[in-house]
Design an enzyme around this catalytic site. Structure first.
Site, PDB file in Angstrom:
ATOM      1  N   LEU A 310       6.024 -14.969  -1.135  1.00 25.90           N
ATOM      2  CA  LEU A 310       5.710 -13.497  -0.858  1.00 25.90           C
ATOM      3  C   LEU A 310       4.320 -13.458   0.071  1.00 25.90           C
ATOM      4  O   LEU A 310       4.300 -12.366   0.656  1.00 25.90           O
ATOM      5  CB  LEU A 310       5.854 -12.828  -2.098  1.00 25.90           C
ATOM      6  CG  LEU A 310       6.976 -12.203  -2.590  1.00 25.90           C
ATOM      7  CD1 LEU A 310       6.785 -11.531  -4.106  1.00 25.90           C
ATOM      8  CD2 LEU A 310       7.368 -11.121  -1.788  1.00 25.90           C
ATOM      9  N   ARG A 314       3.968  -9.866   2.170  1.00 29.49           N
ATOM     10  CA  ARG A 314       2.688  -9.165   1.782  1.00 29.49           C
ATOM     11  C   ARG A 314       1.474  -9.552   2.705  1.00 29.49           C
ATOM     12  O   ARG A 314       0.796  -8.329   2.813  1.00 29.49           O
ATOM     13  CB  ARG A 314       2.485  -9.439   0.300  1.00 29.49           C
ATOM     14  CG  ARG A 314       3.538  -8.980  -0.498  1.00 29.49           C
ATOM     15  CD  ARG A 314       3.167  -9.038  -1.971  1.00 29.49           C
ATOM     16  NE  ARG A 314       4.123  -8.558  -3.008  1.00 29.49           N
ATOM     17  CZ  ARG A 314       4.221  -8.912  -4.178  1.00 29.49           C
ATOM     18  NH1 ARG A 314       3.248  -9.779  -4.740  1.00 29.49           N
ATOM     19  NH2 ARG A 314       5.036  -8.411  -5.111  1.00 29.49           N
ATOM     20  N   VAL A 436       9.056  -1.809   0.376  1.00 34.12           N
ATOM     21  CA  VAL A 436       9.424  -2.982   0.392  1.00 34.12           C
ATOM     22  C   VAL A 436       8.483  -3.989  -0.099  1.00 34.12           C
ATOM     23  O   VAL A 436       7.161  -3.748  -0.092  1.00 34.12           O
ATOM     24  CB  VAL A 436      10.284  -3.449   1.669  1.00 34.12           C
ATOM     25  CG1 VAL A 436      11.382  -2.412   1.911  1.00 34.12           C
ATOM     26  CG2 VAL A 436       9.106  -3.487   2.751  1.00 34.12           C
ATOM     27  N   GLU A 437       8.732  -5.104  -0.297  1.00 40.90           N
ATOM     28  CA  GLU A 437       7.882  -6.417  -0.749  1.00 40.90           C
ATOM     29  C   GLU A 437       7.173  -6.043  -1.942  1.00 40.90           C
ATOM     30  O   GLU A 437       5.987  -6.489  -2.008  1.00 40.90           O
ATOM     31  CB  GLU A 437       6.966  -6.717   0.474  1.00 40.90           C
ATOM     32  CG  GLU A 437       7.724  -7.422   1.635  1.00 40.90           C
ATOM     33  CD  GLU A 437       8.563  -8.713   1.597  1.00 40.90           C
ATOM     34  OE1 GLU A 437       8.494  -9.235   0.526  1.00 40.90           O
ATOM     35  OE2 GLU A 437       8.959  -9.034   2.617  1.00 40.90           O
ATOM     36  N   GLY A 438       7.550  -5.469  -2.957  1.00 41.72           N
ATOM     37  CA  GLY A 438       7.006  -4.928  -4.101  1.00 41.72           C
ATOM     38  C   GLY A 438       6.464  -3.610  -3.852  1.00 41.72           C
ATOM     39  O   GLY A 438       5.724  -3.142  -3.259  1.00 41.72           O
TER      40      GLY A 438
END
Length: 748
Positions: A310, A314, A436-438
């Site tokens: 990730l 991120r 997105v991405e958390g």
């Protein structure tokens, strides 16, 4: 055995085992999967500034720069943003072919496997450049180079997987997507119901040991067109074919999308931005065990793999997109504020406009500083769990603020959509970056401090590990050593926090020049933060997990400290330009104000009254942080209002727009207004209209022509799109053949 260990430490050890949060196997793997870097210095309360300054400044190689100047520029020239988002709903085929032919999908894949082998900084620069022109183009490029099969195989794949898949991915022979999110499992991946069961089945004509998969994923970028799906699922082994563990847990595997039972092709429409995104489902899909990324020994280790990978999404993709959107906002809004007049003045000279202009400018400076420092550390081989979460959240939030500010300044010009509107694509992309991405809510409330406190604290993770050691004597020995070292550290930090709160200054590099005070103030807040975090764990223990608003504020303070450090590093790397100081100071003052407010709010909500009282005495959290002055705000705003080298450094490399595009017309008008300014100043000094000045012989016919040309150029920028009934019918087929537009009369 010592008295301290047996009488004091033992009792504290027993208390800590119930008070501090325990780590599950999954949590422990996830936390161990990432690295810490300079955020640990901030957490310790006495930053080692030499460590920050020793990070090499990010630089492009000649090959990387040629790629940016050549293929990236050519790719963007192929893209008509309005056509893609409002008519074709896809990139043109020639653009897809160009991406494959030029290796865009293999930027992170090493050269020995057929990729470009670019640095993290080059990867970021490519995404930033494309994002400045087309969000659809940028997302299409960033996803194969972010969390997905390429990144996971590169990090964890077997040699056979690397040899087969990486060259095919690099050349675009295979197009990847990664399936993580499902209806039941969004931010909470543990709620995933997608599963794979270890069993025997047929693969390429032979019976082999494998996995039968069933899944239903959504929001998967590139799913409608991908040829290989990286799939996250819960692995079960009820017959013990792999070993003794009946439920190994989250696992990542490669699933070719042409297998029987795989369904792809349907599309979502993400906020009107037409990159490929959609659901994917699988029913009784069989794959061999060798398709587990990393091979069978990585069964059940998917969460660790995801957390490690990730860092790219991120730490690179979303901050790069955010940096581009914010730089575009600074570039366009500064220019628009210069050419647009109201009450016979450029609107950029009004204080009410200068305030958002300065925010946009300092946000652009801060995001890009954070992006550059993050990629520089990534290029040292680090996997940045906490810093990447900081950058994901704060880059996308500052993008949201900056684009909203740009919309405010442009007013109706930015509201009316059409080919001339250069802000709407960035505006529509805001919710995508936030989600997105958390999701940002989860990132802020649970990840930045929740993970950062454990990883970045100098003692906490080791203490928690000692508490979980099954051998009690061994555990006590380790805990005794760590705990008392922690006590000594906290005592020094408390005294340091108190002393620096009185003076408002901590230590700073002696050779920091005109920004030495910023280093010193950041040291002061680092000490205040460190003792506040320590007392948070002491007074709340494991319940701090559930005190999400306190955790969020502590995460905010850590994040703002990191961004100030990144901005100081950027200013050093840029050669200490004096002209950039208003940007650095404006952005830093805003961050100091945020740190003060965050710590003040966190301390005010500590459950223990004695802790609130003690921390206020030690840290004075609400003091010495008023934010930027009006004079500083005006100076920062002027750096995007008027052309200068500082403005060029701030905006950076944006794609050059077509001359007849909305942005192209703005840039032309801006240049013309700047060039005509001496003539306009003469008119203001004479207090005459152009016609009066010509009549008096003070202007030539050529002067009048130039003034008219500039006015025409400005009007072309201020103009907005409108559409004929035929045009509207093309955009909205439901209008075909309707009497629209006709005067509407009220029914009698």
């Amino acid at each position: 055995m010592s008295f301290r260990r047996d009488q004091l430490t033992r009792r504290i050890f027993d208390w800590a085992q119930t008070a501090l949060p325990s780590l599950s196997k999954t949590e422990a793997e996830a936390i161990a999967s990432g690295d810490v870097d300079f955020e640990a210095e901030l957490f310790a309360g006495k930053p080692d500034w030499s460590r920050l300054r020793a990070v090499p400044a990010p630089r492009l190689t000649a090959e990387e720069k040629a790629f940016l100047d050549g293929p990236c520029r050519q790719f963007c020239d192929m893209l008509d943003v309005w056509q893609i988002d409002r008519q074709d709903a896809d990139l043109p085929q020639e653009a897809w072919d160009f991406l494959r032919q030029n290796g865009f999908f293999g930027m992170i894949i090493p050269k020995e496997h057929g990729g470009l082998g670019f640095s993290a900084f080059a990867h970021s620069e490519v995404v930033r450049y494309i994002s400045s022109h087309s969000v659809v183009g940028a997302v299409t490029v960033m996803v194969p180079n972010s969390l997905g099969p390429g990144e996971l195989i590169h990090q964890f794949g077997t040699e056979a997987q690397k040899t087969y898949w990486l060259p095919r991915l690099a050349k675009g022979q295979e197009l990847p997507a990664f399936g993580l999110t499902s209806e039941q499992a969004g931010s909470d991946a543990s709620a995933m119901v997608d599963e794979g069961v270890v069993c025997r089945g047929e693969w390429q004509g032979e019976e082999v040991l494998g996995i039968r998969l069933n899944w239903s994923k959504r929001y998967i970028t590139l799913a409608p067109v991908c040829t290989v799906l990286g799939l996250a699922f819960k692995l079960r082994d009820p017959e013990g074919l792999l070993g003794d563990e009946a439920e190994p847990g989250i696992t990542c595997a490669l699933v070719p999308t042409d297998l029987p039972g795989v369904e792809t092709g349907r599309r979502h429409l993400p906020s009107g931005t037409m990159f490929m995104n959609g659901p994917t489902e699988g029913r009784d899909v069989f794959i061999p065990l060798e398709n587990i990324i990393g091979g069978p020994e990585y069964a059940g280790r998917g969460w660790m793999m995801l957390m490690s990978a990730l860092a790219a999404g991120r730490g690179i993709s979303l901050p790069s997109l955010s940096a581009a959107a914010t730089a575009l906002a600074a570039h366009s809004t500064g220019a628009y504020a210069r050419i647009r007049t109201q009450f016979n003045l450029p609107i950029g000279l009004f204080g009410g406009v200068q305030e958002p202009l300065a925010r946009i400018a300092s946000n652009a400076y801060a995001i890009d500083a954070g992006r550059r420092l993050t990629t520089a550390i990534l290029d040292q081989g680090k996997k940045l769990a906490v810093i990447s979460a900081i950058m994901k959240y704060h880059a996308t939030e500052r993008m949201r603020q900056s684009v909203n500010d740009a919309m405010d300044v442009h007013s109706g010009k930015a509201v009316i959509d059409g080919p001339l509107n250069y802000l709407q694509p960035a505006y529509r992309a805001i919710p995508i970056g936030i989600t997105v991405e958390g999701a940002n809510i989860v990132t802020r409330n649970l990840i930045i401090f929740g993970q950062g406190a454990i990883r970045a604290h100098p003692y906490l993770l080791d203490e928690m590990t000692a508490l979980q050691e099954p051998d009690r004597d061994k555990a006590l020995d380790a805990f005794d050593r760590l705990f008392w070292a922690h006590v000594g550290h906290s005592t020094k930090t408390a005294f340091r926090a108190f002393g620096t709160s009185l003076t408002g200054r901590g230590h700073a590099p002696r050779d920091a020049g005109p920004v030495r005070d910023l280093y010193a103030r950041l040291s002061r807040w680092s000490a205040a933060y460190a003792i506040t975090a320590d007392l948070a764990f002491l007074t709340m223990g494991g319940t701090l997990k559930r005190k999400e608003m306190i955790s969020a504020r502590l995460g905010d303070a850590l994040s703002e400290m990191f961004l100030i450090a990144a901005m100081l590093k950027r200013w050093e790397d840029d050669g200490r330009p004096k002209a950039d100081l208003p940007l650095l100071r404006h952005a830093s003052e805003r961050s100091f104000q945020s740190i003060s407010a965050a710590l003040d709010g966190a301390i005010a909500n500590f459950p223990a009254r004695w802790a609130r009282w003690l921390l206020r005495l030690l840290t004075w959290p609400g003091a010495q942080a008023r934010g930027p002055s009006d004079a500083l705000t005006e100076a920062a705003a002027m750096l995007v209002y008027a052309p200068s080298e500082a403005r060029k450094r701030l905006v950076g490399a944006l794609h050059s727009p077509a001359p007849d595009s909305g942005l192209g017309l703005l840039e032309r008008a801006y240049r013309m207004v700047i060039d005509i300014e001496p003539l306009r100043k003469r008119l203001r000094d004479m207090k005459k209209s152009p016609a009066e000045a010509r009549e008096a012989g003070l202007l030539t016919d050529a002067d009048l022509t130039r003034l008219a040309e500039v006015e025409d150029a400005v009007q072309r920028v201020v103009a907005v799109d409108d559409f004929s009934p035929q045009d509207m019918a093309q955009l909205f087929p439901g209008l075909e053949g309707s009497p629209y537009p006709q005067p509407r009369k009220a029914a009698e």
